[in-house]
Design an enzyme around this catalytic site. Sequence first.
Site, PDB file in Angstrom:
ATOM      1  N   ASP A   1       6.349  -4.274  -1.737  1.00  0.00           N
ATOM      2  CA  ASP A   1       5.188  -4.449  -0.864  1.00  0.00           C
ATOM      3  C   ASP A   1       3.996  -5.003  -1.646  1.00  0.00           C
ATOM      4  O   ASP A   1       3.977  -5.000  -2.891  1.00  0.00           O
ATOM      5  CB  ASP A   1       4.848  -3.074  -0.261  1.00  0.00           C
ATOM      6  CG  ASP A   1       4.189  -3.163   1.110  1.00  0.00           C
ATOM      7  OD1 ASP A   1       3.714  -4.247   1.470  1.00  0.00           O
ATOM      8  OD2 ASP A   1       4.148  -2.130   1.797  1.00  0.00           O
TER       9      ASP A   1
ATOM     10  N   ASP B   1       4.103  -5.976  10.216  1.00  0.00           N
ATOM     11  CA  ASP B   1       3.953  -4.542  10.454  1.00  0.00           C
ATOM     12  C   ASP B   1       3.911  -4.243  11.939  1.00  0.00           C
ATOM     13  O   ASP B   1       3.938  -3.082  12.338  1.00  0.00           O
ATOM     14  CB  ASP B   1       2.661  -4.031   9.797  1.00  0.00           C
ATOM     15  CG  ASP B   1       2.912  -3.594   8.377  1.00  0.00           C
ATOM     16  OD1 ASP B   1       4.089  -3.541   7.976  1.00  0.00           O
ATOM     17  OD2 ASP B   1       1.934  -3.317   7.658  1.00  0.00           O
TER      18      ASP B   1
HETATM   19  C1  DGJ Z   1       2.911  -2.035   4.622  1.00  0.00           C
HETATM   20  C2  DGJ Z   1       4.336  -2.275   5.029  1.00  0.00           C
HETATM   21  O1  DGJ Z   1       4.458  -3.435   5.739  1.00  0.00           O
HETATM   22  C3  DGJ Z   1       4.820  -1.062   5.793  1.00  0.00           C
HETATM   23  O2  DGJ Z   1       6.092  -1.296   6.301  1.00  0.00           O
HETATM   24  C4  DGJ Z   1       4.804   0.098   4.866  1.00  0.00           C
HETATM   25  O3  DGJ Z   1       5.714  -0.112   3.822  1.00  0.00           O
HETATM   26  C5  DGJ Z   1       3.412   0.314   4.326  1.00  0.00           C
HETATM   27  N1  DGJ Z   1       2.850  -0.878   3.770  1.00  0.00           N
HETATM   28  C6  DGJ Z   1       3.403   1.399   3.276  1.00  0.00           C
HETATM   29  O4  DGJ Z   1       2.217   1.525   2.661  1.00  0.00           O
END
Ligand code: DGJ
Length: 723
Positions: free
Chosen positions: A474, A543
């Site tokens: 990430d 997300d």
């Molecule tokens: C952003 C990601 O896109 C989410 O799926 C998740 O992993 C969060 N960060 C965790 O902080």
Amino acid sequence: MILFENSSFYLETKNTSYVMRVLDNKVLSNAYYGKKIGRCNLNAFSLIRGIGYSPSIALEGKNVSPLMIPWEMPTYGQGNFGLPGISVIGADNRFVNELSYESYEIINGKPSIKGMPSFDTNVEDVQTLKITLRDKALNYRVILYYSVFEKEDVITRRTEIVNMTDEQILIKSASSAAIEFQSKKFQMTTLKGSWARERWIDTYDLHQGVNSVESRRGSSSHQLNPFMALSEKNTTEHMGDVYGFALVYSADFKISVEVNEVDSVRVIAGINPENFCWRLQAGESFETPECVLTYSADGFNGMSHNFHNLCRNHLGKCADKNVKHPIVINNWEATYFNFNDEKIIEFIKACKGLGIDTMVLDDGWFGHRDNDDSSLGDWFIDEKKFPNGLEKVIETCKSQGMNFGIWFEPEMISRDSDLFRAHPDWCIHTDLREPVESRTQLVLDYSRQEVVDYIFEVMDDFLSKNDISYVKWDMNRNITDNGSNWLGEYQGEFSHRNILGVYDLEKRLTEAHPDVFFEGCAGGGGRVDFGILYYMPQIWTSDDTDSIERLRIQYGTSLVYPPSTMSAHISAVPNHQTGRITPFKSRNDVAQMCNFGYELNVAKLPQKEIEQIPKQVEEHRGLEPLIQDGDYYRLLNPFTGKQCAWELVSEDKKKAYVMLAAVNIAGNDTSYYVKPRGLNPEFIYQINDTDIIADGETIMNVGIPVVEPLGEYETRTFYLTKI
Ligand code: DGJ
């Protein structure tokens, strides 16, 4: 195929020609790019002439205006007022540049770029043209590289700048590619968005002046993808001229399109010259990232096929046929930070017998991270949450027939972390000001080799000691304090050096752990680009897991990136991002076109939905070959119409899958047809849930009837099978 004849270079792919002319053995100009043409001498087709009240230069026996020359790599100088592709500051701060043609070389294969990802370099059927230009006064050389991917109708380009002086020069802008089209009225298409609303398709008329897409965020960004297309006004998904440009780069980029007063359209693509300045010592060279150019006469979908094929055939991990994309279940939306080993073990046990391949433990397993305020950089198990380490969790996964995956955010550091306490100077900052926080975190300075080495050691050790088959990588914030103390007066090198550090870590980790599947992520889809995809064959697309929102996000993303690079999960309702309640079936149907999974707690689902999961998993196994190797078609546009429809067709055309979704409904909605594409006209297909048995030609032309219009958030799928 590359040929040099009568001062002209002919670069040919299956369906396209790219022709350059060397004028007076001096000026390298673009003579044509588009649908394949004969190899005739294009001199007689030239528009180059003199223009009143405009500078003029002598060229091929005439006085002509630089305005009318389609420069292949323009610079500021020679009466050229437009945007430069290369800009070098020489001794005494001289900034007028003039590049003249010097020589060329045609080589088989494709040289790699030092420290940067690029399309395959070990391909036999690719030829590369190197054209050397030289600025005699400032004494530097520019080498333009053109690699021709015949089958995919793609030319990749990049540039190398070589300092021939015996002192330092500065590069102010170093584009990967430049091209100039004459007498064109184009529209420009970009992929715009924000966090949780990535890659919406935006098409608009070009206006005189500079039109551009760019990022100054240290990542390729949620806001504007490093891609741009130019098309004729009446171009549709399936008909008309489209030129696509995409960068193999994950940091500050810019693609500018400048329209001048004589309707010439100049494209300059590469590292964003804003905040960039690179010092080049005597004898040194600088290599730019790669840029993909493709042309299609078959509209936007044709352009997408070229990008998709190039990516799946020739881009690092995306082209590795041994890589299998697992079906995952991720705990993020199910638990957020609120978990411990017992809860995770229960979460895993609820997946028993469902057929899911991998459980991915998301953010919150390390340091003392109970919220997003702390611990980034401390990649050690939180002993409060996991007193016995991860062993039991991994064992439980294995006993359910699943593998185990884990989340990292390797480029980040929290103020509240042992790493920050030990190395407060490792975050991106300069002496002059306090760095700005975002999501309560700072960014590690990857322009420093020791930082990259440290994170490599920690992650390498962790992956070596634990049975981990999947890493979600990430990156949850942008870079705000662009700079590093060690660079002194050369802060303009920071952004590029930082991404070189990121690529270095990605390369070393993926090479050290070839069996681990790496998924990219940046707050969802904030870094979806060919640079990241080189190392990580799939990216968490957004997300936003709402299936209606995902229609536009996945449809838009597909303009450049194939479904095999996207991931999509079924999440719980009401949706956490929009509050929308959509049927379980719709969530499944929308997620099935990509690498599939779940983002929920199975134990909290109603029994009848749990019973659906093994069927959904089986459905996905059937679709996998179509996703990984088939062709993707956009059929109905959710940005402009009331429905969204897309289609996957298997490589052998024996199977096709159409997904239809309602985006907007109205009272007394009409019946309509959805027309599949890409079928074999002669094959006889049967379509599930209909009475249709017909040849491909008939189905593609008549369409599949949708007699009963879809209700709110409803989806329907059609499987076409050759009989
Ligand atoms: C952003 C990601 O896109 C989410 O799926 C998740 O992993 C969060 N960060 C965790 O902080």
